[in-house]
Enzyme design. Structure first.
Site, PDB file in Angstrom:
ATOM      1  N   GLU A 233    -140.097  24.801  66.927  1.00 41.84           N
ATOM      2  CA  GLU A 233    -140.976  25.479  67.862  1.00 41.84           C
ATOM      3  C   GLU A 233    -140.225  26.531  68.661  1.00 41.84           C
ATOM      4  O   GLU A 233    -140.087  26.443  69.863  1.00 41.84           O
ATOM      5  CB  GLU A 233    -141.620  24.460  68.795  1.00 41.84           C
ATOM      6  CG  GLU A 233    -143.032  24.872  69.149  1.00 41.84           C
ATOM      7  CD  GLU A 233    -143.491  24.310  70.474  1.00 41.84           C
ATOM      8  OE1 GLU A 233    -142.911  23.315  70.908  1.00 41.84           O
ATOM      9  OE2 GLU A 233    -144.399  24.897  71.042  1.00 41.84           O
TER      10      GLU A 233
ATOM     11  N   ASN B 196    -132.539  18.953  78.647  1.00 42.38           N
ATOM     12  CA  ASN B 196    -131.636  20.106  78.725  1.00 42.38           C
ATOM     13  C   ASN B 196    -130.188  19.715  78.452  1.00 42.38           C
ATOM     14  O   ASN B 196    -129.403  20.536  77.966  1.00 42.38           O
ATOM     15  CB  ASN B 196    -131.786  20.789  80.093  1.00 42.38           C
ATOM     16  CG  ASN B 196    -133.083  21.594  80.162  1.00 42.38           C
ATOM     17  OD1 ASN B 196    -133.961  21.429  79.309  1.00 42.38           O
ATOM     18  ND2 ASN B 196    -133.198  22.456  81.150  1.00 42.38           N
TER      19      ASN B 196
END
Lengths: 401, 381
Positions: free
Chosen positions: A244, A387
């Site tokens: 994505e 992250n």
């Protein structure tokens, strides 16, 4: 080197913009811009409007309803939709299981599922994370065992977004526990109405109900619902998670939110002057805008580089987009908190249909969603590979550490 | 939209990089820096031969008709190698003022020798009190018939110690902080009344403090409107910001490359220190900072020649903010991840850090440009 859009790209942008302006229902647009969650009906309505135009799965192969657009066109399309306040498409179908099926699935699976994803006749959810398998996804414990013509699935999935609406779930399950953990996982499609599937809601920090636990007790799925090869599911999962690139940075959403911040900060008097006249606030706003402008350019560079890449291979630069994009989304939600000030405090619940507020609001009519949005957006640096996981990917795949 | 270089641009990039790889190793740089002028006249000739000194000028003036992208490619390579030559002073600043502000005769007289590497320029603009404000000019240009007489002090004049000609800003009208009333004047460095005090800068370059005492400038040496040069100064400084953004990106990418190499080779606790997650994540954050800076370098390059001054200034300020912040982070972290060796004068990383620090300060630091940007209507539109 010319970083401007070409005339053709600009014309395309106008076409998309005009279409969205003419076709996106105001009630939906309003909801998104005000930071409320679109309901299931909203998403179905909008997806079908796009589908009628042939734009519901633009990034797919043309054969399955795609458009054949260039990566830049896809970027423009997503950016325009995000900026206009359109709901994001149901990624679990359009960006996750759909591409897995058309890349690795059987012909029968393609025929059966792809058209129904494109027209959102099926609502898909994602059975990946487990209580004991988050960042270490390959450590998952849900099992699928062959029994006659079926898989028999046992285990628990969690953080399953919008499972309350779903009629299908794609599940990563262990089919061989005698090998390295990544090598014994399979990718199986399961009907949510099967006996033994239980969905239990999880309320998130903002008070909302987006996510769920999904339990599997001797759930049977036909053998033909295996995607690709048995024990190769980890490869498909990696493909899915790295796939994505387009839109992962959510640049359009952050732009739209920054516009709203400027607008609210101009309207809302805070002490003796509008918040927008506070120099410190203006500096903070400008700092986020700089980051976003840089991210927008970085995203264009990644997209432009795509045509030189091996098809289907995830670009580690998408980790850069994910880290920065999530930080910026979170920063915009903090700016909104600055704008609203003390009237962030009242807590109001949405009606069960998620459609509108119960009663006249306490405080400014735009204030009630702001603290929940701030709380809710802490998720964006966690989901889709936290992250910290992204930093690990950069260290490994870009720097070779 | 495309990020591709033309064939000529790719050729230019390759040839600069090859020259610097051959001739500008860090040990060579140390040798150049130790000479009295502090840089290499020999390399300067090579730059001229490769066409680097003329590329930004119009073909009609004796240049090669290149633009901001060519300058970006050259400056990025210079940043990697930490070159010491007066390219920014002579070509980007001095050359930019002549290219954009000079009349036909002035361009005819100056572009050819500059492009041939035979004439060095410097922009004598900043003053002790001016800070980052380009309009703060106290030096005076008193009219004397058709000529002007300049007096005042100019500071931090990059490569002002070796320049053959100075381009001096001085005020022919208005008060010290007025945007109007500023002129630009071409002055021979050896003209009567010019005194120069050259010195080393923290980042290994050279600069000068310059005193002007009744320096006479004939009318043909006035650059453009003697009372209206401020827009020209702004414009050329915007181009210089784009140029040093590219230099910074070159220096940052070199610092990151060196740091990653070090993480892979330096062993402690029996393993390469790059195996430690704390250091991996720091290095990854440096990648993010570099990519964001590179993006804004490109934006600045694209917008620095835009005729819409409001949009240009917003883009350039935004780029300078990002460059300043990324430069600080990458500079500091490349030293931190190297540990002790990063602290030493003999090692290149410490010099990259120093140059990056000074690039942040040059032409307005990150905070200055953030404030300027915050007063605008924003970048989102």
């Amino acid at each position: 080197m010319d970083l401007r859009f070409t005339d053709e790209e600009l014309a395309f942008r106008e076409e998309v913009r005009a279409f969205v302006k003419a076709n996106l229902p105001d009630s939906i647009r309003q909801k998104i811009i005000e930071g409320r969650h679109p309901g299931k009906d909203d998403l179905v309505t909008w997806t079908r409007i796009l589908h009628k135009k042939g734009w519901s799965v633009p990034h797919w192969p043309v054969q399955w309803g795609g458009t054949g657009w260039s990566p830049v066109q896809l970027l423009i399309f997503n950016d325009e939709l995000q900026q206009a306040g359109a709901p994001e498409s149901l990624a679990f179908g359009t960006s996750m299981v759909g591409p897995v099926i058309y890349t690795f699935g059987s012909e029968a699976q393609k025929q059966r599922f792809l058209p129904r994803i494109a027209n959102i006749e099926d609502w898909w959810c994602q059975g990946f994370s487990e209580p004991g398998a988050g960042s270490d996804l390959a450590g998952l414990k849900t099992t699928a065992k062959r029994d006659g013509g079926d898989w028999v699935i046992n285990g628990q999935k969690t953080w399953t977004t919008l499972a309350q609406y779903a009629n299908w779930i794609f599940v990563l399950a262990r089919t061989d526990s005698s090998v390295k953990k990544q090598e014994g996982i399979s990718f199986i499609l399961v009907d949510m109405k099967s006996p033994g599937v239980t969905v239990r809601p999880i309320q998130t920090v903002d008070g909302g109900h987006e996510i769920n636990e999904v339990f599997f007790d001797d759930v049977r799925a036909p053998l033909e619902n295996l995607v690709g090869e048995e024990n190769k599911g980890w490869n498909y999962a990696k493909f899915l998670l790295g796939n994505e690139r387009n839109g992962i940075a959510r640049v359009g959403i952050s732009k739209q939110r920054l516009r709203r911040i400027r607008q609210l900060a101009s309207l809302h008097t805070y002490g003796d002057k509008p918040k927008i006249e506070d120099p410190l606030f203006r500096m903070k706003l400008a700092a986020v805008e700089v980051e976003l402008k840089a991210l927008e350019m970085t995203q264009l560079r990644v997209i432009a580089g795509e045509r030189n890449r091996e098809k289907g291979k995830p670009d580690p630069a998408s980790s850069v987009l994910k880290i920065k994009g999530s930080e910026i989304q979170q920063a915009t939600s903090e700016l909104l908190m600055d704008v609203v000030g003390p009237y962030a405090l009242p807590y109001e619940t949405e009606r069960s249909d998620g459609d509108r507020w119960n009663e006249p609001p306490v405080g400014p009519d735009w204030a009630a969603t702001i603290a929940p949005t701030y709380f809710n957006l802490r998720k964006v640096s966690i989901y889709g590979g936290s992250n910290e996981i992204q930093r690990g990917i950069i260290a490994k795949a870009i720097l070779g550490l | 939209m495309n990020f591709d270089l033309s064939e000529e641009q790719q050729l230019l990039k390759d040839s600069v990089e090859r020259l610097l790889a051959d001739r500008y190793g860090f040990e060579n740089r140390k040798t150049f820096q130790k000479t009295p002028e502090g840089w290499s006249r020999d390399l300067w000739r090579q730059y001229a031969e490769l066409g680097l000194l003329g590329v930004a000028f119009a073909e009609a003036d004796g240049g090669f008709g290149g633009g901001p992208v060519e300058t970006m490619l050259i400056e990025e390579a210079f940043g990697k190698a930490l070159t010491l030559e007066p390219y920014l002073a002579t070509i980007v600043l001095g050359g930019g003022l002549i290219r954009r502000g000079g009349d036909t005769e002035q361009r005819a007289a100056l572009v050819a020798p500059v492009a041939a590497g035979e004439m060095l320029l410097a922009f004598a603009h900043a003053e002790r009190q001016s800070g980052h404000d380009l309009f703060d000019v106290g030096a005076s240009a008193r009219k004397d018939g058709a000529a002007f007489v300049l007096s005042g002090e100019k500071g931090l004049v990059l490569h002002g110690d070796v320049a053959d000609k100075l381009i001096v800003s001085a005020r022919s009208a208005g008060g010290r902080r007025d945007r109007g009333g500023i002129g630009l004047f071409l002055v021979d460095a050896g003209a009567p009344g010019v005194s120069r005090r050259g010195y080393h800068t923290q980042d290994g370059l050279r600069a000068a403090e310059i005193t002007l005492t009744d320096v006479r400038v004939e009318p043909q040496n006035v650059l453009g409107d003697p009372e209206g040069a401020y827009p020209l100064i702004e414009r050329v400084v915007d181009e210089a910001i784009a140029a040093i953004s590219a230099e910074a990106v070159g220096a940052m990418s070199e610092a990151l490359d060196m740091t990653v190499d070090y993480l892979k080779t330096r062993k402690q606790f029996g393993v390469a220190i790059g195996a430690f997650q704390a250091l991996q994540h720091r290095a990854s954050d440096m990648v993010v900072a570099l990519e964001q800076a590179r993006s804004m370098m490109m934006l600045a390059t694209m917008m620095a020649s835009d005729d819409n001054s409001a949009e240009r200034r917003k883009a350039v300020s935004a780029a300078k903010v990002q460059i300043g912040r990324s430069a600080r982070f990458i500079g500091q972290q490349s030293i931190q991840l190297h540990g002790g060796i990063g602290m030493t004068m003999e090692y290149k990383v410490s010099h990259l850090f120093k140059r990056l620090t000074m690039i942040d300060i040059a032409f307005g630091d990150a905070d200055y440009h953030l404030e300027r940007l915050s007063q605008s209507d924003g970048l989102i539109g």
